[in-house]
Write a protein that holds these residues in place. Structure first.
Motif, PDB file in Angstrom:
ATOM      1  N   VAL A  35      34.943   7.552 -79.505  1.00  0.00           N
ATOM      2  CA  VAL A  35      36.445   8.522 -79.041  1.00  0.00           C
ATOM      3  C   VAL A  35      35.632   8.960 -78.604  1.00  0.00           C
ATOM      4  N   ALA A  36      35.663   9.606 -76.979  1.00  0.00           N
ATOM      5  CA  ALA A  36      35.005  11.055 -76.089  1.00  0.00           C
ATOM      6  C   ALA A  36      35.733  11.625 -75.187  1.00  0.00           C
ATOM      7  N   PRO A  37      35.348  13.006 -74.925  1.00  0.00           N
ATOM      8  CA  PRO A  37      36.476  13.614 -73.593  1.00  0.00           C
ATOM      9  C   PRO A  37      36.928  13.287 -72.015  1.00  0.00           C
ATOM     10  N   TYR A  38      36.473  11.592 -72.515  1.00  0.00           N
ATOM     11  CA  TYR A  38      36.001  11.272 -70.602  1.00  0.00           C
ATOM     12  C   TYR A  38      37.585  10.601 -70.497  1.00  0.00           C
ATOM     13  N   GLN A  39      38.426  10.559 -70.952  1.00  0.00           N
ATOM     14  CA  GLN A  39      39.897   9.918 -70.627  1.00  0.00           C
ATOM     15  C   GLN A  39      39.789   8.517 -70.957  1.00  0.00           C
ATOM     16  N   LYS A  40      40.276   7.403 -71.156  1.00  0.00           N
ATOM     17  CA  LYS A  40      40.576   6.598 -71.209  1.00  0.00           C
ATOM     18  C   LYS A  40      40.998   5.416 -70.450  1.00  0.00           C
ATOM     19  N   ASP A  41      41.804   6.211 -69.742  1.00  0.00           N
ATOM     20  CA  ASP A  41      42.246   5.547 -68.756  1.00  0.00           C
ATOM     21  C   ASP A  41      41.662   5.362 -67.525  1.00  0.00           C
ATOM     22  N   LEU A  42      40.367   5.979 -67.462  1.00  0.00           N
ATOM     23  CA  LEU A  42      38.922   5.505 -66.781  1.00  0.00           C
ATOM     24  C   LEU A  42      38.831   4.457 -66.856  1.00  0.00           C
TER      25      LEU A  42
ATOM     26  N   GLY B  32      41.950  13.849 -72.191  1.00  0.00           N
ATOM     27  CA  GLY B  32      43.412  12.697 -71.622  1.00  0.00           C
ATOM     28  C   GLY B  32      44.346  12.539 -71.590  1.00  0.00           C
ATOM     29  N   ARG B  33      44.947  11.608 -73.026  1.00  0.00           N
ATOM     30  CA  ARG B  33      46.751  11.686 -73.051  1.00  0.00           C
ATOM     31  C   ARG B  33      46.884  12.981 -74.197  1.00  0.00           C
ATOM     32  N   SER B  34      45.805  12.932 -75.218  1.00  0.00           N
ATOM     33  CA  SER B  34      45.815  13.841 -76.113  1.00  0.00           C
ATOM     34  C   SER B  34      46.542  14.724 -76.288  1.00  0.00           C
ATOM     35  N   GLU B  35      46.923  15.152 -77.550  1.00  0.00           N
ATOM     36  CA  GLU B  35      47.292  17.322 -77.213  1.00  0.00           C
ATOM     37  C   GLU B  35      45.969  17.450 -78.091  1.00  0.00           C
TER      38      GLU B  35
END
Length: 573
Positions: free
Chosen positions: A36-43, A79-82
């Motif tokens: 987990v990180a603030p780097y957007q899993k979709d990338l 990313g997509r997290s609230e």
């Protein structure tokens, strides 16, 4: 590999966290690795190259191919997290706990969970482990600091502007809005990361909440660190290893600058990483807990990993080198001072090296550029040994004791230890004749910083004109200085993007004069931990310093030391 996209995990405060799940072929269940990180899993479709340094999970197909489920989550507010991203704040840390426990309840999970990923992923791993989630079975930290304030943002109270500006813009805010290639996050990452750090220049409760409570961690931990990570991960990772309780801890510190590339190489993962997970998550008896708890690779040595019984190694011998105004004839700098093995003698009245700032020659930060050639030492102070008579290994913690005064109420000290490389006589002569502006080759070994007011906590201004004793922490290292090279200490009140890359600092509005004292009453000195090899001799012959005919800026001392024999560097190591 099977993929389940956009699973939603409800955190304890009701915020929904989004994650992707990657499963091996087969029925399972599987032990799980959480990233987990603030780097957007979709990338994660982007290649793991230096241009996309935020791709740091490691190769997912490698892990699923070896029977591990991998869960990759978007940190709260990214990313997509609230929710709202708050720079590794308490809510994010609690999310890690909640997600690990969610993973353990999935039908494809054995209930044994660890974490994976480097840098920010490993910072989050430290923070998660300190929450003590019941199903976190072990941890493997790969390049991850433990103290956001001291390790990454304010080094000794000096603001690490270069890295924070780059990281918060390139990896986070621009990446979430104008990066392209994936739908932008509505509004981007709205937290003002620069503002929230600039508003808190002093360590306080806000920073304390983001510092890892290492003593609370109760699972086995393998730390894999890299000596080159000065200014970000190294200090906190070594400190974290020391503070871990219990015996189920191991430390590996590697040389080189290819930590990112190596984390994606199957051979490297087979050797250094996967055995830890296999042992603790699969019960494989593979010997990872055998042998010494610490293994280090000495930088610049070309050697393999060496076992040590502890960190830092107590067998290291502290060697004191005294700052001396006698010319070393080593490098073009404001003073070209020496490092001597004997303490200064004589009266204390007025003996000091003067440092006025800002220097009119500074071009980019403190680096002087002439004819397009950077000269990092020309506008700062240096103190250099004579050429070393033997290979000299420095391994452990380093301290600079500096006696200094200023005509200001605050000042900064930027310290760098470099290897000034040995140059053959013929090459040195040719360089003087045809490349006079080219500085001698050198390599940065380690650095340290201190804002004068931060010598105490809470910070206190200094009294102008008063000599103050400072103990400046220089980040640990393990480095081999070869025979014929020199150990060079550099001191300035700023640094440079040219010489220091991402890890340059905010200079501010400093204008004044500092004095470095190095007399019998104020013996400024550098303490190096030296590992003696069996071949070392306890009696070394003196070695004359290399001469130089290069023109040099005028160095000012108050006054210059009077006649008396120079103290040449004597290698007794």
């Amino acid at each position: 590999m099977r993929t389940i996209k956009n699973e939603w995990i409800t955190a304890s405060d009701g915020v929904r966290i989004c994650a992707d799940v990657y499963l091996p072929e087969g029925d399972g269940p599987f032990p799980a690795l959480y990233a987990v990180a603030p780097y957007q899993k979709d990338l994660l479709y982007l290649p793991a190259v230096s241009m996309f340094r935020f791709i740091e999970t490691g190769p997912l197909d490698y892990w699923t191919g070896h029977g591990y489920a991998v869960v990759v989550g978007d940190q709260r507010g990214t990313g997509r997290s609230e929710g709202q991203f708050e720079l590794f704040g308490p809510a994010e840390q609690r999310d890690f706990y909640d997600t690990i426990e969610w993973i353990a309840t999935r039908p494809w999970s054995t209930g044994k969970v660890s974490m994976v990923g480097e840098s920010a992923y490993s910072v989050n791993q430290w923070l998660a482990a300190a929450q003590r989630p019941p199903h976190l079975t072990c941890a493997l930290v790969y390049s991850g600091f433990t103290d956001l304030y001291h390790d990454a943002v304010y080094h000794g109270g000096v603001y690490s502007m270069g890295f924070l500006n780059f990281w918060s813009t390139d990896h986070l805010r621009a990446s979430a809005t104008i990066g392209g290639g994936t739908p932008p996050r509505s509004g981007g990452i709205t937290a003002d990361l620069i503002g929230m750090t600039l508003d808190r220049p002093v360590f306080d409760d806000w920073w304390e909440q983001r510092a890892v409570k290492v003593e609370d961690i109760n699972v086995p931990v393998l730390n894999i660190a890299w000596w080159y990570s000065v200014g970000l991960h190294l200090r906190g990772q070594l400190d974290g290893y020391e503070r871990l309780q219990g015996t189920d801890k191991r430390l590996v510190v590697l040389a080189g600058t290819d930590s990112h590339e190596r984390y994606y190489q199957p051979d490297f993962l087979d050797t250094h990483v996967r055995p830890w997970y296999d042992h603790w998550l699969k019960g494989v008896d593979n010997g990872v807990m055998d042998g010494a708890p610490v293994r280090i690779q000495v930088a610049n040595s070309g050697r393999r990993l060496r076992e040590e019984s502890e960190w830092p190694p107590r067998r290291a011998v502290p060697i004191t080198l005294y700052l001396d105004p006698e010319p070393a004839r080593a490098v073009l700098s404001l003073n070209d001072g020496s490092l001597a093995t004997t303490p200064p003698i004589g009266p204390s009245a007025g003996l000091a090296t003067v440092y006025d700032y800002p220097n009119a020659e500074w071009t980019v930060g403190t680096t002087v550029i002439t004819d397009g050639i950077p000269q990092p030492t020309r506008g700062i102070l240096t103190f250099t040994t004579a050429p070393l008579e033997h290979d000299t290994e420095v391994t452990g913690k380093i301290t600079l004791v500096l006696y200094a005064e200023s005509d200001q109420s605050d000042t900064d000290f930027h310290v760098k230890i470099s290897e000034q490389k040995a140059v053959p006589k013929l090459k040195e002569t040719l360089m003087r004749r045809i490349a006079r502006n080219v500085p001698p080759p050198s390599a940065m070994v380690t650095r340290g910083w201190l804002k004068a007011s931060h010598r105490t906590h809470p910070p206190q201004p200094i009294e102008p004109g008063t000599v103050v004793r400072y103990e400046i922490e220089v980040w640990p290292t393990s480095y081999l200085f070869p025979k014929g090279s020199r150990i060079r200490l550099e001191i300035a009140n700023g640094d440079s993007a040219v010489a220091d890359g991402l890890f340059h600092h905010y200079y501010g509005h400093k204008a004044g004069r500092d004095l470095i004292h190095h007399d019998a009453d104020h013996p400024s000195h550098l303490v190096l931990p030296v590992i003696r090899s069996p071949a070392d001799s306890d009696s070394g012959a003196s070695t004359a310093a290399t001469t130089s005919s290069s023109p040099r800026p005028s160095a000012r001392h108050l006054p210059q030391r009077s006649a008396g024999r120079p103290r040449p560097f004597r290698s007794a190591w």
